[in-house]
Design an enzyme around this catalytic site. Structure first.
Site, PDB file in Angstrom:
ATOM      1  N   GLU A  36       0.741  -1.035   0.183  1.00 13.30           N
ATOM      2  CA  GLU A  36       0.072   0.099  -0.097  1.00 13.30           C
ATOM      3  C   GLU A  36       0.791   1.320   0.056  1.00 13.30           C
ATOM      4  OE1 GLU A  36      -2.105   0.607   3.423  1.00 13.30           O
ATOM      5  OE2 GLU A  36      -1.185  -0.770   4.829  1.00 13.30           O
ATOM      6  N   GLU A  90       4.919   8.756  -3.687  1.00 15.59           N
ATOM      7  CA  GLU A  90       5.691   8.255  -2.478  1.00 15.59           C
ATOM      8  C   GLU A  90       6.483   7.159  -2.730  1.00 15.59           C
ATOM      9  OE1 GLU A  90       2.948   7.766   0.775  1.00 15.59           O
ATOM     10  OE2 GLU A  90       2.242   9.865   0.978  1.00 15.59           O
TER      11      GLU A  90
END
Length: 800
Positions: free
Chosen positions: A530, A539
């Site tokens: 995730e 990210e």
């Protein structure tokens, strides 16, 4: 008051209030269920004195002397000129500047006198401790003989902001300009004394030149000249019939402090009571769900009942009590509930005089607003969770450089949708495994699942549940680099998971793979992560999954997620622009950061259906934003791509001599991206930046003759406002990302915006460059009319 419901703060306003607003008046207004009362700064006496000064000047100055004669001076205020004083209730009530001045007059005499009056009023209001000032904006009428000088008005407002360092100025403007050519100025308005010499020769408008965006244009000029000042806001007057939803959406994005409702804003129902149209109800309902909801101002709908008879208090049985009155009643109840108090006897109760029943509600407009408040829909899951985050700028996480706190993990784990969808994806992958004849990587036949970047373990729990529901034997591994989260994972394994999980403390890119029962290093069948950010890849999900792909079985391994795509659209968000301006005072790089933010009070500049309905429709349907895909990442990567990446590391000869495009050896250049997207903008506006979203396919089921089609097995998540309802309704794990523009870009009607964005890397960090260009088509040629300049987050890039 139910915290699930919006709170309405309602004020009573009279444009020609001649009596002082004393403490008794305020208390009586509270008793009638108002929360506040506006009070004028100056009195009719001051108005008369100003008109006399103007009259004397005109009588003693001929046209030949006008150019060399100084303008008359307005003397300081006297006790007869104002009822205002530094009392406690003044700080709690909005004060109103004189409605008869004309700061936008083309006549320099009228403009000068108006500015003098305005400065006197603002200075005295600040001295008395007032905190909120309401100022009538320039008046626009369709077919008017001349245009007001908006720039002069804006300059005066800027001066007012400098006079009162704690005053919040609200400009009262209509949502749309008046179509009434004959609408008169208020009695005694200085605008009616403007000299003809200064009115002739001005550009005249055609009587049919109605423009629904004209009032917004005025506001845009004022706030731009005032440089998006933090103490400048908007008081918006709501008409009976609202304009097109694109106009409503534009106003919704502005800093709304008050919504004005006049008697003309209401229609009458079959029983003769005032009501609002469905569109007006919908617009007000949206505004009341803002993080800071605007006040509602009922203007000229009747005076405050009972001022001549303070005992004339009537019950409000058909609406919700105001926050002010609720608080007052709680205080009274606490005082009266003394141990010595006793209820009256039946005889005493019968002797108490009862108030006479009233056949007519003395405040029907207020009663309707309270009724509307009581019937507001309960806040949704997303609104309850994100209420405190609305338009709140946050810097993106640095997941590889920093170890997250437990509270950060906890916020993500509250999502009611995300982990349910991940469990579905894992369960479908497990269910598809044996029907397709795939071998398991474990010697005992169990399918190896690795949750990389396990955090506090929610995906581990979901993987175990998926295995139980599909009755498939699995071996679960959890890999986490955060030493603090690693401790918690071990606790969960001892308690929640019954030692069914193998816990590994390691950066996923350094993990060699699962240790099998025979002591050998094995491969992973299903790799679950995730790592997605607000833009999908911001990210470092591509870099992390590239680094751990060596543990995935090259023939049969599955990555969850399988792919993710970044999406963009240009937006107007004055609130975010003003916020970043404040940050830039101490942080020179504030404009070069893409922020994570729950976008709420904003306007989409490009829509797929911009003119859904007009103000006469009873249905409120917002336009569908034009959100376009920028790029996509897929996992697992082709082996050839990773082999080339390894060859380039260290600057070897085999990796080529050019190196990376943005520096370094170029080992991560395969994860660089760039695109230029074109957006058609039907209506003019201001581009303050780009809203970024992502869509991801967690698992795309494989289809055979014996199984359902693959679309029925596809599990997707989305933050894209166009597809979110369909793919992952009420998901709250990710907020959008915002790419700001330092210099807002004005775009006219029927223009186009070209958005260029790059994802760049130097093998040590990843960053974005972005810019926006505005074009119009003139004689079949695209002409560039604006350019934002290039922004870059290189200094604040995500560290690898």
């Amino acid at each position: 008051m139910d915290e699930q419901m919006p709170i309405f703060y309602v004020g009573q306003h009279e444009t020609n209030r001649t009596l002082p607003v004393t403490e008794d008046v305020v208390l009586q207004a509270h008793s009638c269920n108002y929360d506040m009362v506006t009070t004028p700064v100056t009195t009719p006496s001051f108005h008369s004195r100003t008109l006399s000064i103007l009259s004397n000047y005109n009588a003693t100055t001929n046209s030949e002397e006008a150019d060399c004669t100084p303008f008359p001076l307005i003397p300081p205020l006297t006790p007869l000129d104002t009822f205002l004083a530094p009392t406690e209730h003044v700080t709690q009530q909005p004060v109103v500047t004189a409605p008869w001045i004309d700061l936008a007059s083309p006549d320099p005499l009228i403009a000068n006198l108006s500015q003098q009056v305005f400065k006197l009023e603002v200075a005295y209001a600040a001295f008395c401790g007032a905190t909120s000032v309401l100022i009538r904006g320039p008046r626009f009428r369709c077919g008017a003989s001349h245009e007001p000088s908006v720039t002069h008005f804006a300059q005066a407002i800027l001066e007012g902001l400098n006079i009162g360092p704690y005053l919040h100025l609200s400009i009262l403007l209509p949502m749309v300009e008046s179509k009434d050519e004959e609408e008169p100025e208020p009695v005694g308005s200085l605008a009616t004394f403007a000299r003809e010499d200064f009115l002739t020769g001005l550009p005249k408008r055609k009587s049919s030149s109605f423009d629904a965006h004209r009032s917004w244009d005025t506001w845009n000029v004022v706030r731009t000249i005032c440089n998006y000042h933090g103490r400048l806001s908007l008081a918006l007057s709501i008409p009976r019939h609202l304009p097109d939803v694109s106009v409503q959406s534009r106003w919704f994005a502005e800093p709304l402090r008050m919504l004005e409702l006049t008697a003309e804003s209401f229609a009458k129902n079959a029983k003769g009571y005032p009501v609002l149209t469905k569109l007006a109800q919908g617009f007000i309902g949206r505004c009341m769900r803002l993080r800071t909801s605007p006040w509602l101002l009922l203007t000229d709908v009747g005076s405050i009942p009972g001022l001549n008879n303070p005992e004339e208090i009537f019950p409000m049985s058909d609406g919700m009590l105001s926050p002010t009155k609720t608080e007052d009643m709680s205080r009274e109840n606490s005082k009266s509930a003394s141990p010595t108090s006793s209820d009256p006897t039946p005889a005493e109760a019968a002797a108490i005089p009862q108030p006479k029943k009233k056949n007519k509600d003395p405040t029907p407009h207020l009663s309707y607003i309270r009724f509307l408040q009581r019937n507001q829909p309960v806040k949704t899951t997303v609104e309850r969770f994100g209420g405190g985050y609305q338009d709140y700028l946050q810097s993106p996480l640095q997941p590889l450089a920093d170890d997250l706190e437990s509270i950060t993990y906890e916020v993500f784990e509250k999502d009611p949708v995300k982990y349910e969808w991940y469990e579905r994806a894992i369960a479908l992958a497990l269910a598809d495994w044996h029907p397709f004849g795939k071998p398991a990587s474990s010697p005992d036949g169990s399918i190896i699942i690795a949750v990389v970047g396990a955090g506090r373990g929610p995906l581990v729990t979901r993987a175990l549940r998926a295995a139980a529901t599909t009755n498939v034997k699995v071996s679960v591994w959890a890999v986490e680099k955060n030493p603090n989260a690693y401790v918690l994972l071990q606790k969960h394994n001892l308690g929640m998971w019954g030692n069914a999980v193998q816990i590994v403390k390691s950066d996923m890119r350094s993990w060699q793979g699962p240790v099998l029962t025979d002591g050998q290093i094995g491969k992973v069948d299903i790799l679950v992560s995730e790592l997605l950010g607000s833009f999908g890849d911001n990210e470092l999900s591509p870099e992390c999954l590239d680094g751990v792909q060596h543990v995935l079985n090259p023939g049969t391994g599955i990555s969850i997620p399988a792919s993710y795509a970044a999406h963009l659209t240009p937006i107007a968000s004055p609130r975010l622009h003003a916020d970043i301006m404040g940050r830039a005072v101490s942080d020179k790089d504030a404009w070069e950061v893409p922020y994570v933010v729950f976008l709420h009070q904003m306007h989409y500049l490009s829509s797929l259906n911009p003119t859904l309905t007009d103000g006469h429709s009873s249905k409120m349907e917002l336009p569908t934003p034009n959100v376009q895909q920028a790029w996509e990442f897929r996992h697992p990567q082709p082996n050839s791509t990773l082999i080339q990446s390894q060859m380039r590391k260290g600057g070897s000869v085999a990796g080529g001599g050019a190196g990376g495009f943005s520096g370094g050896d170029g080992a991560n250049d395969h994860n660089a991206r760039s695109t230029t997207l074109r957006f058609a903008c039907q209506k003019r506006g201001i581009c303050h930046g780009l809203g970024g979203y992502f869509e991801t396919v967690l698992y795309k089921g494989q289809s055979t003759e014996k199984t359902d089609n693959e679309s029925s097995k596809k599990v997707e998540l989305s933050t894209n406002p166009v597809t979110m309802e369909e793919k992952s309704k009420e998901m709250i794990s990710w907020f959008p990302i915002f790419f700001p523009l330092k210099d807002p870009l004005y775009i006219p009607d029927d223009s186009e915006l070209d958005v260029s964005i790059w994802r760049l890397t130097d093998d040590r960090r990843v960053w974005y460059d972005w810019m926006v260009e505005a074009y119009v088509v003139v004689k079949d040629k695209r002409v560039r009319i604006g350019l934002s300049g290039l922004h870059s987050s290189r200094k604040n890039g995500c560290l690898m």
